[in-house]
Structure formats: C-alpha cells, structure tokens
Design an enzyme around this catalytic site. Structure first.
Site, PDB file in Angstrom:
ATOM      1  N   ASP A 150       0.873  -1.177   0.000  1.00 38.59           N
ATOM      2  CA  ASP A 150       0.000   0.000   0.000  1.00 38.59           C
ATOM      3  C   ASP A 150       0.910   1.226   0.000  1.00 38.59           C
ATOM      4  OD1 ASP A 150      -2.339   1.619   0.277  1.00 38.59           O
ATOM      5  OD2 ASP A 150      -1.958   1.793   2.419  1.00 38.59           O
ATOM      6  N   SER A 151       0.294   2.408  -0.095  1.00 37.05           N
ATOM      7  CA  SER A 151       1.077   3.632  -0.094  1.00 37.05           C
ATOM      8  C   SER A 151       1.742   3.898   1.260  1.00 37.05           C
ATOM      9  CB  SER A 151       0.162   4.807  -0.436  1.00 37.05           C
ATOM     10  OG  SER A 151      -0.895   4.864   0.492  1.00 37.05           O
ATOM     11  N   TYR A 157      -1.089   8.265  -2.628  1.00 35.74           N
ATOM     12  CA  TYR A 157      -1.442   7.748  -3.952  1.00 35.74           C
ATOM     13  C   TYR A 157      -2.710   8.447  -4.461  1.00 35.74           C
ATOM     14  CZ  TYR A 157       1.677   3.599  -3.788  1.00 35.74           C
ATOM     15  OH  TYR A 157       2.751   2.737  -3.758  1.00 35.74           O
ATOM     16  N   GLY A 158      -3.553   8.840  -3.528  1.00 34.14           N
ATOM     17  CA  GLY A 158      -4.859   9.412  -3.884  1.00 34.14           C
ATOM     18  C   GLY A 158      -4.776  10.730  -4.625  1.00 34.14           C
ATOM     19  N   CYS A 198      -4.675  -1.660  -1.415  1.00 38.62           N
ATOM     20  CA  CYS A 198      -4.927  -0.236  -1.574  1.00 38.62           C
ATOM     21  C   CYS A 198      -5.999  -0.076  -2.649  1.00 38.62           C
ATOM     22  CB  CYS A 198      -3.623   0.436  -2.000  1.00 38.62           C
ATOM     23  SG  CYS A 198      -3.805   2.167  -2.439  1.00 38.62           S
ATOM     24  N   THR A 207      -6.925   2.655  -4.112  1.00 38.34           N
ATOM     25  CA  THR A 207      -6.463   3.596  -5.133  1.00 38.34           C
ATOM     26  C   THR A 207      -5.584   2.882  -6.156  1.00 38.34           C
ATOM     27  OG1 THR A 207      -6.427   5.263  -3.383  1.00 38.34           O
ATOM     28  CG2 THR A 207      -5.307   5.819  -5.440  1.00 38.34           C
ATOM     29  N   CYS A 237     -10.933   3.119   1.608  1.00 41.77           N
ATOM     30  CA  CYS A 237      -9.485   3.345   1.600  1.00 41.77           C
ATOM     31  C   CYS A 237      -8.959   2.593   2.804  1.00 41.77           C
ATOM     32  CB  CYS A 237      -9.180   4.839   1.722  1.00 41.77           C
ATOM     33  SG  CYS A 237      -7.456   5.216   2.121  1.00 41.77           S
ATOM     34  N   THR A 238      -7.889   1.849   2.615  1.00 43.54           N
ATOM     35  CA  THR A 238      -7.456   0.939   3.673  1.00 43.54           C
ATOM     36  C   THR A 238      -6.947   1.679   4.927  1.00 43.54           C
ATOM     37  OG1 THR A 238      -5.334   0.722   2.506  1.00 43.54           O
ATOM     38  CG2 THR A 238      -6.984  -0.975   2.120  1.00 43.54           C
TER      39      THR A 238
HETATM   40  N1  DGL Z   1      -4.662   3.357   1.353  1.00 39.95           N
HETATM   41  C1  DGL Z   1      -4.951   3.794   0.052  1.00 39.95           C
HETATM   42  C2  DGL Z   1      -6.316   3.284  -0.448  1.00 39.95           C
HETATM   43  O1  DGL Z   1      -6.800   2.276   0.003  1.00 39.95           O
HETATM   44  C3  DGL Z   1      -4.736   5.226  -0.344  1.00 39.95           C
HETATM   45  C4  DGL Z   1      -4.025   6.204   0.489  1.00 39.95           C
HETATM   46  C5  DGL Z   1      -3.276   7.258  -0.321  1.00 39.95           C
HETATM   47  O2  DGL Z   1      -3.877   8.239  -0.784  1.00 39.95           O
HETATM   48  O3  DGL Z   1      -2.080   7.052  -0.508  1.00 39.95           O
HETATM   49  O4  DGL Z   1      -6.890   3.859  -1.341  1.00 39.95           O
END
Ligand code: DGL
Length: 254
Positions: free
Chosen positions: A10-11, A42-43, A73, A75, A183-184
């Site tokens: 994940d990010s 990442y978002g 993740c 995203t 979002c996780t």
């Molecule tokens: N944890 C990520 C998700 O499930 C995104 C978080 C981020 O923006 O980096 O979408």
C-alpha cells in the site's frame, strides 16, 4: 512454490489493516509488507504516476520471490490491477470499496463512500457505482486528511475526530444508512468514527473480503502453505524515516 511468501503493499500504513485480516485467516503463511510511505498520497497521483510507482513494487516482489501479490490499496487497485495481471504470472488480488455488501444491507437513506480522489474518479469505481445506483442513494466523499492522520500514527483523539467531523459537516447524520470505508487507511479510524457519529453507524470495509478471496484463490490453485508453524511478517518501507517500520508493527497489533 506453496511455501513462498505473499507480497502485500500500500502507499503506507493502510494496507496493514488488510494484512491483519489476512494473517488472522492464514497464520502459517509468510508475508512481505511493502509500505510505500515515500510516495504517499497515492490518492493525489495520476494514473501514469501510479503505474510507474506500483510496477516498481511489483517487480521488487517478483525479485524477492513471492507466490502472490495483494494490492492492499483501493487507489492502486483501481489504477493498476489490470497492468499487474498482464505483467505477472501469479495471482494478483486487489481491493475495492465494499459497495456490494453495503447495498445488500441497505434499508433507507444514504450510503456514504469515503475514499481517495483517484478511487472515486477512476472507471473501476464508477462502473461499480452504476451497477448499484438504482438500488440505493450513494454519495461519494473524498477524505484525504484521514490518510495523513493515520500515516502520522494517529488513530484516535482530537485530531482524528476533527478530521472526521469536517467530512460530515454537510451531511445529516440521521440520514446515513452506512459508511463504506473505501481506503485501507480509514479502517484504523473505526473507533474514532463511531465516537463522532455514534455507535450505531454501520461501517463496512473490504479487508476481510479481500483476505477471504486470497485464501480461496490460493486454495483452489493448491498454493496454500503446508507449514504448521506461525509464519513471519517482514515489513519494508520506502521512506527514509525509520519510525515507519515501528509504526507498521504497532498497527499490526492493534
Ligand atoms: N490506502 C490507500 C487506499 O486504500 C490510499 C491512500 C493514499 O492516498 O495514498 O486507497
């Protein structure tokens, strides 16, 4: 092959919430968790940027010799899951906002989907939403501040509650049927969300579903580990900030 580790990424810290569910279901497997805290959020990235960043992580896992990759993740899944399936010849498991169970349990009012801007904008989620929009009133709410809060190791208290309150300023809480944690990172804020919105609010996430899906796929392919000792978790993080590793292990245990 069956005793190789499973790669989860994940990010940053968010995917740990998914890894916790996976570990509960498959305690004997070995895991490598890659937190890409250097590239968070990442978002707010473009699809092209995410492809480049995530394929580097995919290649890293292949070089380490994993039997499967979990994109923990929402995203990254919406932006790169197809590319991963084209490029790697091992099972690739993604996660998406758990809208299906939310609609199945729907009674009246609004289903609020909290996720990143990228997830809410990408085709993958909009196709999912099209499928269910005649069955329930669904509203999309981007929540980037919740990512930052969790990434800083904050899962409760005034700052977390403040970030949650801000999201619901224009939403009548009495009209909420359920909230999808798309979002996780947000999964770590369940208690804080209940504190702000009340204990009765239904919170739905895809963590368990993803773990269950992974187990089924590995089982069907006869790829589950045959070790009968507790497996290991190796946490790797792309950030220079070494406290991210400690935070990852701490979140694994809460
Ligand atoms: N944890 C990520 C998700 O499930 C995104 C978080 C981020 O923006 O980096 O979408």
């Amino acid at each position: 092959m069956r005793n190789l580790p499973i790669g989860v990424f994940d990010s940053g810290m968010g995917g740990i919430s998914v890894l916790r569910e996976i570990k509960k279901l498959m305690p004997n497997e070995d895991y490598i968790y890659y937190g890409d805290s250097k590239n968070i959020p990442y978002g707010k990235k473009t699809k092209e940027e995410l492809e480049k960043i995530c394929l580097d992580i995919g290649d890293y896992f292949i070089n380490r010799g994993v039997k499967s990759i979990v994109i923990a993740c929402n995203t990254a899944t919406s932006a790169v899951v197809d590319k991963f399936r084209d490029r790697y010849n091992i099972p690739i498991i993604g996660i998406e906002p758990a809208l299906k169970p939310a609609v199945e349990a729907y009674k009246s009012g609004k289903i609020v989907v909290l996720a990143t801007e990228v997830t809410l904008k990408e085709n993958k989620f909009n196709l999912l939403m099209d499928k269910y929009k005649s069955k329930a009133e669904i509203i999309k709410v981007p929540a980037p501040r919740l990512v930052t809060v969790v990434e800083d190791g904050i899962t409760e208290g005034a700052e977390a509650e403040d970030a949650i309150k801000e999201l619901f300023e224009d939403i009548d809480i009495n009209e909420i049927d359920s909230i999808v944690l798309g979002c996780t990172h947000y999964i770590f804020l369940k208690n804080a969300i209940k504190k702000v919105l009340g204990n009765n609010v239904k919170l739905i996430d895809g963590g368990f579903g993803t773990a269950y899906n992974l187990k089924n796929i590995l089982d069907n392919m006869d790829m589950l580990s045959d070790k009968n000792i507790d497996g290991s978790i190796d946490v790797v993080n792309s950030s220079q900030d070494k406290s991210k590793i400690n935070l990852s292990y701490k979140l694994l245990n809460i």
